[in-house]
Design an enzyme around this catalytic site. Structure first.
Site, PDB file in Angstrom:
ATOM      1  N   LYS A 161       0.877  -1.177   0.000  1.00 54.57           N
ATOM      2  CA  LYS A 161       0.000   0.000   0.000  1.00 54.57           C
ATOM      3  C   LYS A 161       0.912   1.222   0.000  1.00 54.57           C
ATOM      4  CE  LYS A 161      -4.057   1.895   2.358  1.00 54.57           C
ATOM      5  NZ  LYS A 161      -4.870   2.168   1.168  1.00 54.57           N
TER       6      LYS A 161
HETATM    7  N1  PMP Z   1      -7.517  -1.543  -2.878  1.00 56.62           N
HETATM    8  C1  PMP Z   1      -7.004  -0.306  -2.765  1.00 56.62           C
HETATM    9  C2  PMP Z   1      -6.297   0.293  -3.919  1.00 56.62           C
HETATM   10  C3  PMP Z   1      -7.131   0.399  -1.566  1.00 56.62           C
HETATM   11  O1  PMP Z   1      -6.631   1.632  -1.438  1.00 56.62           O
HETATM   12  C4  PMP Z   1      -7.835  -0.175  -0.491  1.00 56.62           C
HETATM   13  C5  PMP Z   1      -8.005   0.580   0.796  1.00 56.62           C
HETATM   14  N2  PMP Z   1      -6.909   0.371   1.658  1.00 56.62           N
HETATM   15  C6  PMP Z   1      -8.362  -1.473  -0.650  1.00 56.62           C
HETATM   16  C7  PMP Z   1      -8.183  -2.118  -1.860  1.00 56.62           C
HETATM   17  C8  PMP Z   1      -9.088  -2.150   0.464  1.00 56.62           C
HETATM   18  O2  PMP Z   1      -8.196  -2.513   1.478  1.00 56.62           O
HETATM   19  P1  PMP Z   1      -8.640  -2.593   3.004  1.00 56.62           P
HETATM   20  O3  PMP Z   1      -9.824  -3.487   3.037  1.00 56.62           O
HETATM   21  O4  PMP Z   1      -7.476  -3.174   3.704  1.00 56.62           O
HETATM   22  O5  PMP Z   1      -8.961  -1.226   3.450  1.00 56.62           O
END
Ligand code: PMP
Length: 309
Positions: A161
């Site tokens: 991320k």
């Molecule tokens: N994909 C992207 C590109 C994101 O930014 C997020 C948000 N963090 C997610 C998927 C979903 O991840 P999470 O469930 O861990 O928030």
């Protein structure tokens, strides 16, 4: 996207809580210019007994460390120290519910692509956040496929991320808004469904759930993982990780986004084609309720995912 609210009074910055307006960096700082940074988005909810709890804190901190490792950012803290710093920041805010944003970056006021060293700074801010996609939470989102493809995993490690990955999300998101849609959907480099700019995606077809595999350039979402467990164990729906073509999406019975910010957001239209009946489907609705109950500590067996502060 109308629900990003007020910031907390304090920011945790390199080891201490400082007043929001005193947490400052140079305009010449490395990460601002080159997009090198990794971060998390975490939510804290007010639970049924009135206490505030952070949802799946450990998993978010684990992913933060994985992201930092992949990008060779040296974090001078242990995961336990980062968890404590996050808890302290939420406590200092006095917010009963909030969105938490830890950011790991190179706070080096030097330019030149190769950084002189890679010891990272950590900043943790909190803000109030309602439904990330506003009324789409109840009405369902109308999305459009982006002209931009999700960055391929042999160009950037999309399981991290990282801040820089969001310039791809930005392009797709602004494009969707300008076209008059609630949100964008990105395809991967092969043309299969990848994810939203900040959400994972699932479809329901003939009583089964499918979500794209990690090699389709998707972030390993914490909510994606949570939803897989809830679909399987609580709703009796088998979940598969498989490639989803646009045709499969258009003909799905239901579709929804998942994410910490987006929670479970129904998708009711893709490229002007109605998904199922064109209203949020029964599985999506049941899952929204279940997720809400889990994050608020209403279901005892899932309280293991809550860190009460
Ligand atoms: N994909 C992207 C590109 C994101 O930014 C997020 C948000 N963090 C997610 C998927 C979903 O991840 P999470 O469930 O861990 O928030």
């Amino acid at each position: 996207m109308d629900s990003m609210g007020e910031f907390g009074e304090y920011v945790w910055f390199d080891g201490e809580l400082v007043p929001f307006n005193e947490a400052k960096i140079s305009v010449m700082t490395y990460s601002l210019h080159y997009g090198v940074g990794v971060f998390e988005g975490i939510r804290a909810y007010k639970t049924v007994d009135g206490r505030t709890a952070i949802f799946r804190l450990r998993e978010h901190v684990e992913r933060l460390f994985d992201s930092a490792k992949i990008y060779k950012l040296e974090l001078p803290y242990t995961p336990e120290e980062v968890e404590k710093a996050i808890i302290d920041t939420v406590k200092a805010s006095g917010f009963e519910e909030c969105y938490i944003r830890p950011l790991v970056f190179l706070n080096i006021p030097k330019l030149g692509v190769r950084p002189p060293q890679r010891k990272a700074s950590l900043a943790i801010g909190v803000l109030k956040m309602g439904r990330y996609m506003g009324e789409a939470y109840t009405k369902g989102a109308k999305v459009s496929t982006s002209a931009w493809r999700r960055i391929p995993p042999n160009s950037l490690p999309m399981n991290a991320k990282a801040t820089g990955h969001y310039i791809n999300s930005y392009l797709a998101s602004v494009e969707a808004a300008q076209r008059g849609y609630d949100e964008a959907l990105l395809l991967d480099i092969r043309g299969f469904v990848s994810e939203g700019p900040g959400q994972n995606i699932f479809i329901i077809k003939n009583g089964k759930a499918i979500t794209p595999p990690l090699y389709a350039s998707v972030l390993p979402g914490v909510t994606r993982e949570t939803v897989k467990i809830l679909l399987d164990r609580e709703l009796g729906i088998d979940v598969f990780e498989d490639d989803i073509s646009l045709g499969m999406l258009y003909s799905a019975d239901e579709a929804f986004f998942t994410g910490t910010a987006a929670e479970i957001t129904p998708i009711v239209e893709v490229d002007n084609i109605k998904i199922g009946s064109g209203t949020p489907g029964p599985v999506t609705r049941a899952l929204q309720q279940l997720y809400e109950d889990v994050v608020r500590g209403k279901i005892s067996k899932y309280r293991k995912w809550l860190t009460y502060i």
